[in-house]
Design an enzyme around this catalytic site. Structure first.
Site, mmCIF file in Angstrom:
data_model
loop_
_atom_site.group_PDB
_atom_site.id
_atom_site.type_symbol
_atom_site.label_atom_id
_atom_site.label_comp_id
_atom_site.label_asym_id
_atom_site.label_seq_id
_atom_site.Cartn_x
_atom_site.Cartn_y
_atom_site.Cartn_z
ATOM 1 N N LYS A 257 38.886 49.868 46.096
ATOM 2 C CA LYS A 257 38.908 49.046 47.594
ATOM 3 C C LYS A 257 40.257 49.315 48.334
ATOM 4 C CE LYS A 257 37.374 45.279 45.521
ATOM 5 N NZ LYS A 257 36.847 45.644 44.284
ATOM 6 N N HIS B 160 39.781 43.484 32.218
ATOM 7 C CA HIS B 160 40.748 43.816 33.289
ATOM 8 C C HIS B 160 41.374 42.830 33.957
ATOM 9 C CE1 HIS B 160 36.675 43.693 34.692
ATOM 10 N NE2 HIS B 160 37.245 43.324 35.956
#
Lengths: 339, 339
Positions: free
Chosen positions: A209, A279
């Site tokens: 992103k 993560h």
């Protein structure tokens, strides 16, 4: 760079939790984008003026965007569905002076003491609307852009074992792209930092992103080396060295590479995550990153403190998250009578 | 209703924690607004075309807003400062068809498979920019709108006792407006629900940020009756009945009055709060309310579980929050060598 899809996904994410496997979708989008850049302008222009509007699928007053379902007469003479996404564009600093001087109209709305508000009507060339067309669109596209109700789930450990875990296992999501990064088969040149320890190590990469053009929306992801930790629900005291490595080394690497100190970073995990390989997200504190709200994000420092105090914290406590009405996991909770 | 100030405060809040005592500011803004509505259009129009731009104070690409410092020659012939706030307006459903038909230009940017993107140039009348002028503006106004660095603080219990608590006590913030509500001296007609118990009771009122015209941005506040709980840091097991009342009765009252079920509400406390009389926020889950991000919001259900498991949780654990560079509390942490 021309970005055909990313603003849509960002706008979509403003409405609720990210769709699952979003990163894979973004990789596809990147590929599509690369294709689009290679040959822009080759397609027949879409007959925008002849679209018949059917309904507003969703709008965002905050982001000045609208998602519309329309119909057009296609090449075959049959009507076909289209999705139109309109988004006003950000102000460009170099155009602001022209906006003030060359406006086509200015209407006073209200005035009080030192404050006054106006409606300003800019000339067309200073007033671009980014317009994206999905055509022909399927029912799946329409559903994707339709505003969905969002429901909050308060998941107990029993709910996790009886509903969420069996669901995750039944889905067999592919996380090959994660393994490709860990094995240097992909994105090896994007790695910002690596701790190669198979148990307590991790790899830090920029999130898809983030285009790395500006630090305002800095976004990186730490992917752990070991492959047996799906989410927050698997974390115990055994993982404290790993979590502390991510916190410490992640901050140091970002300060060194990007000059952003740890006190200006939001460092957190998602629950539910988009993919079930543990993560950690690193985002610029000043950037309201999608998925940083309290019903989804868990600060890494809080996670460390929770587990340090109670090694079974995440196997004991209830966790809250939101699900869109079209997510299969919500149906599982509904079937179990837990919503 | 014409709203002279609220969009600004909302945009400002996108950048970091709310300024302290924001509710009081909003009350002032409401009063100013009422004045502005009573006599719109009476002031001399601001000479927008002759503004000399000095600098961009801040912009928000996500919200399509820009805050600009400019100078104009005033009535006395002297130059004076002004702040201009430009914000593109949301799409109006009834204008979308006209936008597509009456655009003044359409440029294909990229096309790939079913996706294509265009730049669309709308006619001026369909392309309004909300423009707010603060004039003459003082240095304080310029500072208020200038982008401020935001720093994350990890406050231990010792930090709270040695830095934060003395700071709060030295400020003697007035919370008379809270007492006015509890005593029915103000806003009595706005009360949605009341539990009058002096120890475990509370009052539920719509937040000033919510105009009650639509449920998308529903926002209510529960104010506790007792006056000896400043913030999360004061909460112990003693307050569990109070917190459970707020959770249960708050959800029921909102479902009854507004038809929004509890599973579609985000219910949380702020730390640091805007004012030091314990209160709980109820916002629509689909609405990304300012202050709902993980570095400020604490879900009420998590707070209850934390205290149920460890009555001294909030007198033991570190808490994270963000401070703008111009907030005095940050200076206190810096002086103590804690940032």
């Amino acid at each position: 760079a021309v970005s055909a899809l990313s603003p849509l996904s960002r706008a979509a994410m403003a409405e609720g939790p990210e769709p699952k496997r979003r990163r894979e979708e973004e990789k596809e989008a990147e590929e599509e984008k690369a294709g689009a850049e290679a040959a822009p302008g080759t397609a027949e222009p879409f007959p925008l003026r002849s679209v018949r509007l059917r309904r507003l699928l969703r709008d965002s007053a905050r982001e000045k965007a609208a998602f519309v379902h329309g119909r057009v007469v296609g090449a075959s003479g049959e009507e076909a569905d289209a999705v139109l996404i309109l988004e006003k564009t950000p102000f460009r600093e170099e155009q602001i002076e022209a906006l003030l001087r060359e406006h086509t109209g200015l209407q006073l709305q209200a005035a009080n003491d030192i404050y006054s508000t106006y409606r300003l009507y800019p000339p067309p060339r200073l007033s671009e609307i980014k317009t994206t067309v999905v055509y022909p669109a399927t029912e799946k596209h329409l559903q994707k852009y339709l505003r969905q109700e969002v429901h909050l789930i308060r998941e107990t450990w029993e709910d996790y074992q009886n509903i969420t875990l069996p669901f995750i296992q039944s889905q067999s999501f592919s996380i090959q792209w994660v393994y490709n990064i860990l094995e240097k088969k992909a994105e090896a040149d994007r790695i910002i930092h690596e701790n190669p320890d198979p148990c307590d190590g991790f790899v830090l990469v920029p999130d898809f992103k983030w285009n790395q053009n500006q630090l305002e929306d800095l976004y990186l992801i730490a992917l752990i080396q070991r492959r047996d930790v799906k989410s927050l629900r698997d974390i115990t005291a055994e993982h404290l060295p790993l979590l502390r490595n991510i916190l410490q080394e992640g901050k140091e690497a970002i300060a060194k590479r990007f000059g952003v100190p740890g006190s200006r970073l939001r460092i957190y995990l998602h629950y539910q995550p988009s993919y079930y390989h543990l993560h950690v997200h690193f985002t610029a504190l000043g950037y309201e990153a999608p998925g940083s709200s309290v019903e989804r994000a868990h600060l890494l420092e809080d996670v460390i403190d929770n587990v340090a105090q109670d090694p079974a914290h995440y196997q004991r406590r209830a966790l809250t998250f939101a699900l869109r009405a079209d997510e299969p996991l919500l149906q599982k909770f509904q079937e179990a009578g837990r919503v």
